[in-house]
Design an enzyme around this catalytic site. Structure first.
Site, PDB file in Angstrom:
ATOM      1  N   HIS A 204      -3.471  -4.919   0.337  1.00 57.44           N
ATOM      2  CA  HIS A 204      -2.775  -5.490   1.499  1.00 57.44           C
ATOM      3  C   HIS A 204      -2.794  -7.016   1.432  1.00 57.44           C
ATOM      4  CE1 HIS A 204      -2.314  -1.799   3.932  1.00 57.44           C
ATOM      5  NE2 HIS A 204      -3.396  -1.408   3.286  1.00 57.44           N
TER       6      HIS A 204
ATOM      7  N   CYS B  79       0.832  -1.209   0.000  1.00 59.76           N
ATOM      8  CA  CYS B  79       0.000   0.000   0.000  1.00 59.76           C
ATOM      9  C   CYS B  79       0.869   1.263   0.000  1.00 59.76           C
ATOM     10  CB  CYS B  79      -0.985  -0.033   1.165  1.00 59.76           C
ATOM     11  SG  CYS B  79      -2.396   1.022   0.840  1.00 59.76           S
TER      12      CYS B  79
ATOM     13  N   GLU C 207      -1.155  -9.045   3.028  1.00 65.52           N
ATOM     14  CA  GLU C 207      -0.939  -9.651   4.357  1.00 65.52           C
ATOM     15  C   GLU C 207      -2.230 -10.113   5.011  1.00 65.52           C
ATOM     16  OE1 GLU C 207      -0.486  -6.424   3.633  1.00 65.52           O
ATOM     17  OE2 GLU C 207      -1.007  -5.106   5.295  1.00 65.52           O
TER      18      GLU C 207
END
Ligand code: GLN
Length: 543
Positions: free
Chosen positions: A517, A386, A519
């Site tokens: 994102h 990001c 993650e």
């Protein structure tokens, strides 16, 4: 009909209620049951998006675009499933719904009262989430600690649910047993008092999970059983472990699933935690390290550094490192240091890879840009998430394309070269000060271009990833940046939005920045493909 298990905390915060909830869910899942988990966050904030991540931890984004507590991320990783908006509530959200209903005459002209109308709204939400997930078991983690003011109405909801259908509701108290160094003995009194506080709220715990540095011994089990009116077999020892993924296995050593299921008159349908046992054994035996530097602002409270704000990034690194048979060693690097003392950048050459995670605002930004330049020039694997992608674009524009003042308009709204700029629909929201829940949020599709690192990593052309941002790549600069070698590896299906940038593999071992994102979608046994390849590239460049 779902069975409901409330998980409440005693003694102090941070004892691992989230991990305990997720672990119990994981165990019940491994016995062949459908599970879902709900997090209750007793803040007035309507969502976690407006909470300070230093105090509250990471803002975890769901597929359907809710900004939630990091525990929702723990549930997703343990249960290997997506959890949605319905599974997260705050005091603010509950009151907002009650007030809205009152304004619409939804209470038919009756006086609306804190009790019973607020707990009723809580119960409705719990039941709705359970139904939507078609769950056999719904775990409800009540944030905060028993005895405090903030979560009383949620405990009241638990009490009412139990009173209405005692056979369908259990309460688990997660407590903490300190071992004061000067005394050298594990103390049970705080736990006894936590159980009493819960009793005062009209709730008797069915099981007490005893968190401590060390396992619980027999005398203490007996004592807790006696003073908290809980059978001895329901006093579960939960000592500290190296990896959270060991927790379900440890709980099972104490037969927790058998205890829970028998209380509901149920039996295990299957038995299977094998893949997790294999994983935790593997983790314990890994010797060789992979060194990953995460560059951020330091998240400190007083004298303590808390990394909770980056929990999903940390878990992603761990999962990917384990997959690559390496022990992860994460270094927290402060970008402001690189501004004060640029020679410090040299420490980056010690790393197998560098990550710049998401962020907001101007603190430490020039240090991050300097670190990206260092990673690009010295061919250190780089993964930008990001903000880390946006700043990689700024760095490339400045130092490769010669656009010296290139910037994101988040930092310099007057720059001549706004290579990252605000999304048009976001501009108005900010002018109207409508900040809460208004970013570009949740899952969006993205199409990957053939021949890119990302396309190869994902092994598919179409992906879906979660976003949380207001700024984006400025399309006016596409050609200029691409001419100098920036690769646009992923675009929105209508090609309007740049979602992934890369450097060609010919020029750099691994340089990838994602507007989303990744993650948020890692799993212990299925690391995210970008993290997996990032670590792999780091190990290869080291050789
Ligand atoms: N601050 C940037 C934006 O709003 C990046 C956000 C993030 O990293 N999550 O676009």
């Amino acid at each position: 009909m779902s069975k409901f298990i409330f998980v409440v905390g005693g003694v102090m915060s941070g004892v691992g209620k989230g991990t305990a909830t997720a672990s119990i869910g994981k165990i019940l899942q491994s016995k062949g049951y459908r599970v879902t988990a709900i997090k209750i966050d007793p803040y007035i904030n309507v969502d976690a998006g407006t909470m300070n991540p230093v105090e509250h931890g990471e803002v975890f984004v769901t597929d359907d675009g809710d900004e939630t507590d990091q525990d929702i991320g723990t549930y997703e990783r343990f249960l290997d499933m997506s959890v949605y908006k319905d599974n997260y509530m705050t005091t603010g959200r509950v009151y907002q719904a009650v007030i809205e209903r009152e304004r619409n005459l939804g209470y038919g002209g009756h006086c609306v009262e804190v009790v019973p109308h607020v707990p009723e709204e809580v119960i409705n939400r719990i039941k709705k989430a359970a139904e939507k997930a078609k769950a056999d078991f719904t775990l409800i983690e009540v944030g905060g600690t028993v005895g405090e003011y903030q979560n009383v109405l949620f405990l009241e909801a638990a009490r009412i649910m139990h009173m209405t259908d005692p056979k369908a509701v259990l309460t688990i108290l997660v407590s903490y047993l300190p071992i004061p160094s000067k005394i050298g003995e594990m103390k049970t009194k705080p736990t006894q008092q936590a159980a009493q506080l819960l009793n005062a709220a009209g709730i008797q715990p069915d099981i007490i999970l005893c968190r401590s540095e060390r396992p619980l011994d027999e005398p203490r089990k007996t004592k807790i059983s006696m003073f908290c009116s809980v059978a001895k077999e329901d006093v579960i020892s939960a000592p500290d472990v190296d990896s959270v993924y060991e927790v379900p296995i440890n709980f099972e050593k104490e037969n927790i699933s058998e205890r829970i299921l028998s209380k509901f008159g149920l039996k295990a349908k299957v038995k299977d935690l094998k893949d997790w046992r294999v994983l935790t054994l593997k983790i314990k035996n890994l010797k060789t390290e992979v060194k990953i530097g995460i560059i951020g602002k330091y998240f400190t409270t007083g004298d303590f550094v808390l990394s909770d704000a980056y929990i999903s990034v940390i878990e992603s690194v761990k999962h990917a490192a384990w997959y690559n048979n390496r022990k992860p060693n994460i270094f927290w690097l402060n970008s402001e240091e690189y501004e004060k003392n640029p020679t410090k950048l040299k420490e980056l050459s010690e790393m197998d890879g560098i990550i710049i995670p998401g962020g907001f605002g101007s603190r430490g930004i020039e240090g991050k840009i300097a670190a990206i330049k260092y990673a690009r020039e010295n061919k250190i694997p780089y993964l930008g998430l990001c903000y880390g992608m946006q700043l990689a674009v700024v760095e490339f524009a400045r130092h490769v394309c010669g656009l010296k003042d290139a910037n994101t308009t988040e930092i310099n709204p007057k720059t001549e070269n706004p290579v990252i700029h605000i999304m048009p629909e976001q501009e108005k929201l900010l002018m109207d000060k409508r900040y809460g829940g208004t970013m570009r949020l949740g899952a969006y599709p993205c199409v990957l271009n053939d021949g890119t690192i990302s396309r190869e990593a994902y092994g598919t052309k179409s992906i879906s990833e979660r976003h949380r941002h207001r700024y984006e790549f400025n399309n006016d600069y596409r050609d200029r940046l691409m001419d100098k070698g920036l690769v646009l590896a992923g675009l929105s299906p209508d090609k309007r939005l740049v979602e992934i940038i890369e450097l060609s593999k010919k020029n750099h071992p691994f340089f990838v920045g994602t507007q989303f994102h990744p993650e948020f979608k890692t799993r212990p046994l299925k690391p995210h493909p970008l993290f997996r390849e990032f670590i792999k590239a780091g190990l290869k460049s080291r050789k």
